[in-house]
Design a protein around this motif. Sequence first.
Motif, mmCIF file in Angstrom:
data_model
loop_
_atom_site.group_PDB
_atom_site.id
_atom_site.type_symbol
_atom_site.label_atom_id
_atom_site.label_comp_id
_atom_site.label_asym_id
_atom_site.label_seq_id
_atom_site.Cartn_x
_atom_site.Cartn_y
_atom_site.Cartn_z
ATOM 1 N N GLU A 170 0.841 -1.192 0.000
ATOM 2 C CA GLU A 170 0.000 0.000 0.000
ATOM 3 C C GLU A 170 0.877 1.243 0.000
ATOM 4 O OE1 GLU A 170 -4.074 1.525 2.207
ATOM 5 O OE2 GLU A 170 -3.057 -0.307 2.858
ATOM 6 N N GLY A 171 0.502 2.226 -0.800
ATOM 7 C CA GLY A 171 1.259 3.468 -0.879
ATOM 8 C C GLY A 171 2.236 3.537 -2.033
ATOM 9 N N GLN A 172 2.499 2.411 -2.692
ATOM 10 C CA GLN A 172 3.399 2.407 -3.849
ATOM 11 C C GLN A 172 2.575 2.420 -5.136
ATOM 12 O OE1 GLN A 172 6.711 -0.270 -4.025
ATOM 13 N NE2 GLN A 172 7.054 -0.242 -1.816
ATOM 14 N N GLN A 173 2.853 3.402 -6.001
ATOM 15 C CA GLN A 173 2.102 3.510 -7.245
ATOM 16 C C GLN A 173 2.713 2.682 -8.368
ATOM 17 O OE1 GLN A 173 1.743 7.304 -9.732
ATOM 18 N NE2 GLN A 173 -0.328 7.168 -8.902
ATOM 19 N N LEU A 179 7.342 -11.129 -13.503
ATOM 20 C CA LEU A 179 7.279 -11.416 -14.934
ATOM 21 C C LEU A 179 8.221 -10.543 -15.747
ATOM 22 C CD1 LEU A 179 3.403 -11.793 -15.175
ATOM 23 C CD2 LEU A 179 5.109 -13.613 -15.204
ATOM 24 N N GLY A 180 8.976 -9.677 -15.079
ATOM 25 C CA GLY A 180 9.993 -8.896 -15.774
ATOM 26 C C GLY A 180 9.551 -7.520 -16.218
ATOM 27 N N PHE A 181 8.386 -7.078 -15.803
ATOM 28 C CA PHE A 181 7.945 -5.724 -16.142
ATOM 29 C C PHE A 181 7.354 -5.066 -14.897
ATOM 30 C CE2 PHE A 181 4.601 -8.727 -17.544
ATOM 31 C CZ PHE A 181 3.534 -8.323 -16.745
ATOM 32 N N ASP A 182 7.248 -3.742 -14.959
ATOM 33 C CA ASP A 182 6.639 -2.980 -13.878
ATOM 34 C C ASP A 182 5.134 -2.880 -14.097
ATOM 35 O OD1 ASP A 182 9.201 -2.587 -12.959
ATOM 36 O OD2 ASP A 182 9.245 -0.424 -13.315
ATOM 37 N N THR A 183 4.434 -2.479 -13.041
ATOM 38 C CA THR A 183 3.011 -2.205 -13.158
ATOM 39 C C THR A 183 2.646 -1.022 -12.280
ATOM 40 O OG1 THR A 183 0.781 -3.136 -12.977
ATOM 41 C CG2 THR A 183 2.381 -3.875 -11.357
ATOM 42 N N PHE A 184 1.779 -0.161 -12.799
ATOM 43 C CA PHE A 184 1.170 0.853 -11.949
ATOM 44 C C PHE A 184 0.138 0.179 -11.047
ATOM 45 C CE2 PHE A 184 2.183 3.852 -15.565
ATOM 46 C CZ PHE A 184 3.054 4.661 -14.847
ATOM 47 N N ILE A 185 -0.005 0.689 -9.839
ATOM 48 C CA ILE A 185 -1.057 0.251 -8.928
ATOM 49 C C ILE A 185 -2.036 1.409 -8.763
ATOM 50 C CG2 ILE A 185 -1.610 -0.623 -6.632
ATOM 51 C CD1 ILE A 185 0.120 -2.534 -8.257
ATOM 52 N N ALA A 186 -3.309 1.158 -9.047
ATOM 53 C CA ALA A 186 -4.332 2.198 -8.969
ATOM 54 C C ALA A 186 -5.461 1.720 -8.065
ATOM 55 C CB ALA A 186 -4.862 2.524 -10.363
ATOM 56 N N ASN A 187 -5.930 2.596 -7.200
ATOM 57 C CA ASN A 187 -6.873 2.195 -6.156
ATOM 58 C C ASN A 187 -8.245 2.863 -6.242
ATOM 59 O OD1 ASN A 187 -4.895 0.565 -4.498
ATOM 60 N ND2 ASN A 187 -3.864 2.544 -4.470
ATOM 61 N N GLY A 188 -8.467 3.689 -7.254
ATOM 62 C CA GLY A 188 -9.726 4.409 -7.329
ATOM 63 C C GLY A 188 -10.876 3.588 -7.875
ATOM 64 N N HIS A 189 -10.620 2.830 -8.935
ATOM 65 C CA HIS A 189 -11.677 2.008 -9.522
ATOM 66 C C HIS A 189 -12.041 0.861 -8.592
ATOM 67 C CE1 HIS A 189 -14.123 -0.037 -12.450
ATOM 68 N NE2 HIS A 189 -13.333 -1.099 -12.444
ATOM 69 N N THR A 190 -11.040 0.138 -8.180
ATOM 70 C CA THR A 190 -11.137 -0.932 -7.195
ATOM 71 C C THR A 190 -9.782 -0.995 -6.509
ATOM 72 O OG1 THR A 190 -11.768 -3.261 -6.880
ATOM 73 C CG2 THR A 190 -10.383 -2.754 -8.793
ATOM 74 N N ASP A 191 -9.669 -1.684 -5.401
ATOM 75 C CA ASP A 191 -8.411 -1.637 -4.672
ATOM 76 C C ASP A 191 -7.324 -2.436 -5.380
ATOM 77 O OD1 ASP A 191 -7.290 -0.527 -2.201
ATOM 78 O OD2 ASP A 191 -6.837 -2.616 -1.703
ATOM 79 N N ALA A 192 -6.170 -1.789 -5.575
ATOM 80 C CA ALA A 192 -4.961 -2.439 -6.089
ATOM 81 C C ALA A 192 -5.134 -3.029 -7.486
ATOM 82 C CB ALA A 192 -4.451 -3.488 -5.107
ATOM 83 N N GLN A 193 -5.815 -2.291 -8.354
ATOM 84 C CA GLN A 193 -5.826 -2.642 -9.776
ATOM 85 C C GLN A 193 -4.407 -2.477 -10.331
ATOM 86 O OE1 GLN A 193 -8.353 -1.301 -13.729
ATOM 87 N NE2 GLN A 193 -7.848 0.294 -12.244
ATOM 88 N N GLY A 235 -6.742 11.650 -8.922
ATOM 89 C CA GLY A 235 -5.316 11.843 -8.662
ATOM 90 C C GLY A 235 -4.449 10.869 -9.433
ATOM 91 N N GLU A 236 -4.892 9.611 -9.521
ATOM 92 C CA GLU A 236 -4.131 8.606 -10.257
ATOM 93 C C GLU A 236 -4.093 8.923 -11.743
ATOM 94 O OE1 GLU A 236 -5.215 4.991 -7.130
ATOM 95 O OE2 GLU A 236 -6.429 5.291 -8.941
ATOM 96 N N LYS A 237 -5.224 9.319 -12.298
ATOM 97 C CA LYS A 237 -5.249 9.698 -13.713
ATOM 98 C C LYS A 237 -4.329 10.875 -13.975
ATOM 99 C CE LYS A 237 -8.904 9.985 -16.283
ATOM 100 N NZ LYS A 237 -10.261 10.356 -16.744
ATOM 101 N N LYS A 238 -4.386 11.870 -13.112
ATOM 102 C CA LYS A 238 -3.542 13.053 -13.322
ATOM 103 C C LYS A 238 -2.069 12.673 -13.348
ATOM 104 C CE LYS A 238 -2.524 17.695 -11.595
ATOM 105 N NZ LYS A 238 -2.853 18.728 -10.565
ATOM 106 N N ALA A 239 -1.641 11.871 -12.391
ATOM 107 C CA ALA A 239 -0.228 11.498 -12.314
ATOM 108 C C ALA A 239 0.195 10.635 -13.493
ATOM 109 C CB ALA A 239 0.037 10.767 -11.000
ATOM 110 N N ILE A 240 -0.583 9.596 -13.795
ATOM 111 C CA ILE A 240 -0.177 8.627 -14.812
ATOM 112 C C ILE A 240 -0.365 9.193 -16.221
ATOM 113 C CG2 ILE A 240 -0.702 6.350 -15.777
ATOM 114 C CD1 ILE A 240 -1.298 5.458 -12.862
ATOM 115 N N LEU A 241 -1.462 9.907 -16.482
ATOM 116 C CA LEU A 241 -1.660 10.473 -17.816
ATOM 117 C C LEU A 241 -0.682 11.612 -18.090
ATOM 118 C CD1 LEU A 241 -5.526 10.467 -18.408
ATOM 119 C CD2 LEU A 241 -3.842 8.631 -18.656
#
Length: 281
Positions: A170-173, A179-193, A235-241
């Motif tokens: 929790e707290g890491q975006q 699997l060798g790649f990174d992933t964004f973690i987003a919590n607005g739609h559902t927890d830890a998408q 907030g997640e959209k603003k940062a990632i987009l």
Amino acid sequence: MKLHAINTGFFKLDGGAMFGVVPKQLWQRTNPADENNLCTWAMRSLLMEEGDRLILVDTGIGNKQDDKFFSHYHLHGTDSLDANLKGLGFQRSDITDVFLTHMHFDHVGGAVERTDKGFRPAFSEATYWTNERHWHWATQPNVREKASFLAENILPLQESGQLAFIDAPEGQQRVRTPLGFDTFIANGHTDAQMCPILEYRGEKVVFMADLLPSVGHIPLPYVMGYDTRPLLTLGEKKAILTEAAQEGYRLFLEHDAVNETCTLEMTEKGPRLAHTRPLHD
């Protein structure tokens, strides 16, 4: 790495639900509705060939529910997961990993199949990847999301022993996956998408899942009514987009009925659409 867009079919959802508080006269410019206010949406998975791994990101709605269930979603089109895998020369048993962005039925339904003996994973040789936070959220659902988390889509993955967890504190975006790649973690739609970030042909391709369902959702306030915590989504959209616009990422759109990927540009109003194009152009 090779990437393939895999369309598993189309369905319909209420346009108002898909755009929340945004007025219809605005959202229907990009997503026209039918006489019942329903818009068409894709269920577009992504197949990755990477070394000896064949990784499938999300699985669509599947085919194991009853007619009453499917009648609510107006499935249409001729695409299917199996047919489009076959068109690429693959079958289910070739899949080594299934990466689940989250466990709503239109993303995980195809992960499990019905047999005479009950339910079992549809990909017999695959490891299924989620994270513990989202697993807890999905298996002990809140009242609002309960209809989207179906036990038959979820529990057989654990019962089979094929389930594995990605560490998503929790707290890491942004986190690294096994699997060798990174992933964004987003919590607005559902927890830890989870939204995978892939290096592909000199570009970064981000699988946007339900953080950005379509190009019509690019303006920051255009948030789905389905989101459990819409202010977090903002907030997640603003940062990632913003990062995507500044760094030139290609955004893979799971639900856009027309556009497979898009790029963004920064404007005085924030991130806006720059270009759309197929994954392979």
